[in-house]
Motif scaffolding. Structure first.
Motif, PDB file in Angstrom:
ATOM      1  N   ASP A 118      -2.830   3.884  -6.853  1.00 23.42           N
ATOM      2  CA  ASP A 118      -2.254   3.018  -5.813  1.00 23.42           C
ATOM      3  C   ASP A 118      -3.369   1.843  -5.220  1.00 23.42           C
ATOM      4  OD1 ASP A 118      -3.825   5.048  -4.662  1.00 23.42           O
ATOM      5  OD2 ASP A 118      -2.659   4.888  -3.018  1.00 23.42           O
ATOM      6  N   ILE A 119      -4.451   2.161  -5.003  1.00 26.98           N
ATOM      7  CA  ILE A 119      -5.189   1.228  -4.274  1.00 26.98           C
ATOM      8  C   ILE A 119      -5.720   0.262  -5.336  1.00 26.98           C
ATOM      9  CG2 ILE A 119      -7.591   1.092  -3.175  1.00 26.98           C
ATOM     10  CD1 ILE A 119      -5.632   2.741  -1.549  1.00 26.98           C
ATOM     11  N   ALA A 124       1.232   4.010  -2.924  1.00 24.77           N
ATOM     12  CA  ALA A 124       1.083   5.262  -3.103  1.00 24.77           C
ATOM     13  C   ALA A 124       2.103   6.308  -3.126  1.00 24.77           C
ATOM     14  CB  ALA A 124       0.546   5.595  -1.346  1.00 24.77           C
ATOM     15  N   LEU A 125       3.466   5.903  -3.215  1.00 18.54           N
ATOM     16  CA  LEU A 125       4.428   6.790  -3.653  1.00 18.54           C
ATOM     17  C   LEU A 125       4.669   6.531  -4.925  1.00 18.54           C
ATOM     18  CD1 LEU A 125       6.835   6.434  -0.470  1.00 18.54           C
ATOM     19  CD2 LEU A 125       5.551   8.341  -0.980  1.00 18.54           C
ATOM     20  N   SER A 182      -2.309  -1.982  -5.694  1.00 18.32           N
ATOM     21  CA  SER A 182      -2.260  -2.787  -4.347  1.00 18.32           C
ATOM     22  C   SER A 182      -3.171  -3.859  -4.676  1.00 18.32           C
ATOM     23  CB  SER A 182      -2.256  -2.313  -3.138  1.00 18.32           C
ATOM     24  OG  SER A 182      -1.775  -0.688  -3.487  1.00 18.32           O
ATOM     25  N   PRO A 235       0.502   7.247  -7.456  1.00 17.66           N
ATOM     26  CA  PRO A 235      -0.457   7.818  -6.372  1.00 17.66           C
ATOM     27  C   PRO A 235      -1.907   7.975  -6.955  1.00 17.66           C
ATOM     28  CG  PRO A 235       1.298   9.462  -6.988  1.00 17.66           C
ATOM     29  CD  PRO A 235       1.699   8.268  -7.616  1.00 17.66           C
ATOM     30  N   GLY A 251       0.846  -1.165   0.062  1.00 13.88           N
ATOM     31  CA  GLY A 251      -0.101  -0.055  -0.016  1.00 13.88           C
ATOM     32  C   GLY A 251       0.963   1.391   0.016  1.00 13.88           C
ATOM     33  N   PRO A 252       1.817   1.584   1.004  1.00 10.04           N
ATOM     34  CA  PRO A 252       2.465   3.016   0.918  1.00 10.04           C
ATOM     35  C   PRO A 252       3.346   2.888  -0.156  1.00 10.04           C
ATOM     36  CG  PRO A 252       2.450   1.631   3.242  1.00 10.04           C
ATOM     37  CD  PRO A 252       1.812   0.774   2.397  1.00 10.04           C
TER      38      PRO A 252
END
Lengths: 114, 263
Positions: B236-237, B229-230, B240, B233, B225-226
């Motif tokens: 990302d969801i 996100a980087l 993932s 952006p 996840g994180p």
């Protein structure tokens, strides 16, 4: 079209909010209706759904919004780690894990003078 | 958290529950009542707290109270609402707001697709499932996946409808009630309230997982996840979920095949 606080605001919310969200719910029903309960496909769908929710959760922890955005990352990670430890020691009881994580966070934030 | 009826369900079972599973006979009204009482539970209380946070956020963003209540009923999923309010605040045009919200809501599709086989019977009409699907967001999904196992199959749809509708209406009422009193909480309290939601999702998904693939997917999704996100952006969801979920599914499948060979 842009949002306004007036009556047109409701139309904006209905299109950019309701329609944008519910089309995926309807597609989920259509797909779910075709899935056999013991199929390998459903197993994959379960894995994807769980990983999606997990990614949302970890974003909330690592990149929080609101007041927590100003807190150091290590305090939040420590709270999750101590909470997870308590959860597994406490025979996977959700309330034990949640209570411990929040107590650790509160203590950590208080300690650093948040 | 849930009452246990009959023998416990063994872990790792593929959801092949029989129609008659030794659960006590109860009326439809009983299960509707049990669904409604889901509000008075740990996740129900956490959800109400999260929505008081949303009321404060909407008020501070200049959204009129009636529109904040309208959003709660018509969108329901909290991340989608937070993104919509964020788009409104930044003055985004309709198409940009639609895209941002719809990207965040794609996750509802596999969640609902996984729930439907658990709650339908051969006779359930599609329109009923389409209506009930509106009541499903993360909290209602986690609660439904967890609790529906103790409900006899013919009553499951009514149980989920009662649970979802009670949660939605209560949160709408709460947003209206809290909105006028948006006084700022001390940062420590606000921070702890915010943190309840992710921690609750983790603990309840893990403790209610009946298939081994779920904890595997949970751990992989948490770690990806994180970084996603980087790296990506806006997607990302999605990345993932599909990437992490497929990886989890492959790992669990390989694991199962090895066990099959060893046995």
């Amino acid at each position: 079209m842009n949002w306004t606080p007036g009556p047109e605001g409701y139309l904006f919310i209905a299109i950019a909010g309701f329609l944008a969200t519910d089309i995926w719910r309807w597609l989920g029903v259509i797909i779910g209706n075709r899935l056999d309960e013991s199929s390998e496909m459903l197993n994959w769908v379960r894995a994807v759904a769980t990983a999606l929710v997990a990614a949302v959760v970890s974003k909330l922890i690592v990149f929080p919004t609101g007041e927590l955005a100003a807190s150091p990352l290590w305090v939040r990670l420590l709270a999750v780690a101590v909470g997870a430890l308590a959860f597994f020691l406490g025979r996977k009881t959700p309330a034990i894990g949640i209570g411990t994580a929040i107590a650790t966070l509160a203590l950590g934030l208080w300690w650093i003078g948040f | 958290m849930t009452e246990k009826h009959g023998p416990p369900i063994p872990h790792g079972r593929g959801g092949d529950l029989p129609e008659k599973d030794g659960l006590p006979e109860r009326t439809r009204a009983y299960w509707i009542g049990r669904g409604m009482l889901g509000l008075f539970s740990l996740p129900g209380m956490i959800l109400l707290i999260s929505f008081s946070g949303f009321a404060a956020f909407a008020a501070q963003s200049g959204i009129p109270m009636a529109q904040a209540v309208f959003m709660t009923g018509i969108i329901w999923a909290l991340p989608a609402k937070v993104i919509l309010v964020g788009s409104i605040v930044s003055g985004a045009p309709l198409i940009a707001a639609f895209l941002a919200v719809t990207l965040s809501s794609i996750r509802l599709m596999p969640m609902i697709a996984a729930l439907i086989p658990e709650i339908r019977t051969a006779k359930t009409p599609s329109w009923a499932l389409l209506l009930v699907s509106h009541l499903i967001a993360i909290t209602a999904w986690v609660m439904a996946m967890e609790r529906v196992q103790a409900v006899p199959r013919p009553h499951r749809l009514a149980f989920v409808a009662a649970l979802g509708l009670t949660l939605t209406l209560s949160c709408m009422a709460l947003v209206a009630l809290v909105y006028p009193f948006v006084s700022t909480f001390p940062p420590l309290v606000a921070g702890c309230l915010f943190f309840l939601t992710p921690v609750y999702f983790l603990a309840s998904i893990w403790s209610s997982a009946r298939q081994r693939v779920i904890p595997v997917a949970l751990v992989i999704g948490l770690f990806i996840g994180p970084f996603a996100a980087l790296a990506v952006p806006d997607f990302d969801i999605l990345v993932s979920g599909i990437g992490g979920g497929t990886l989890a599914w492959m790992i669990e499948r390989a694991w199962r095949k090895r066990e099959g060979k060893a046995a």
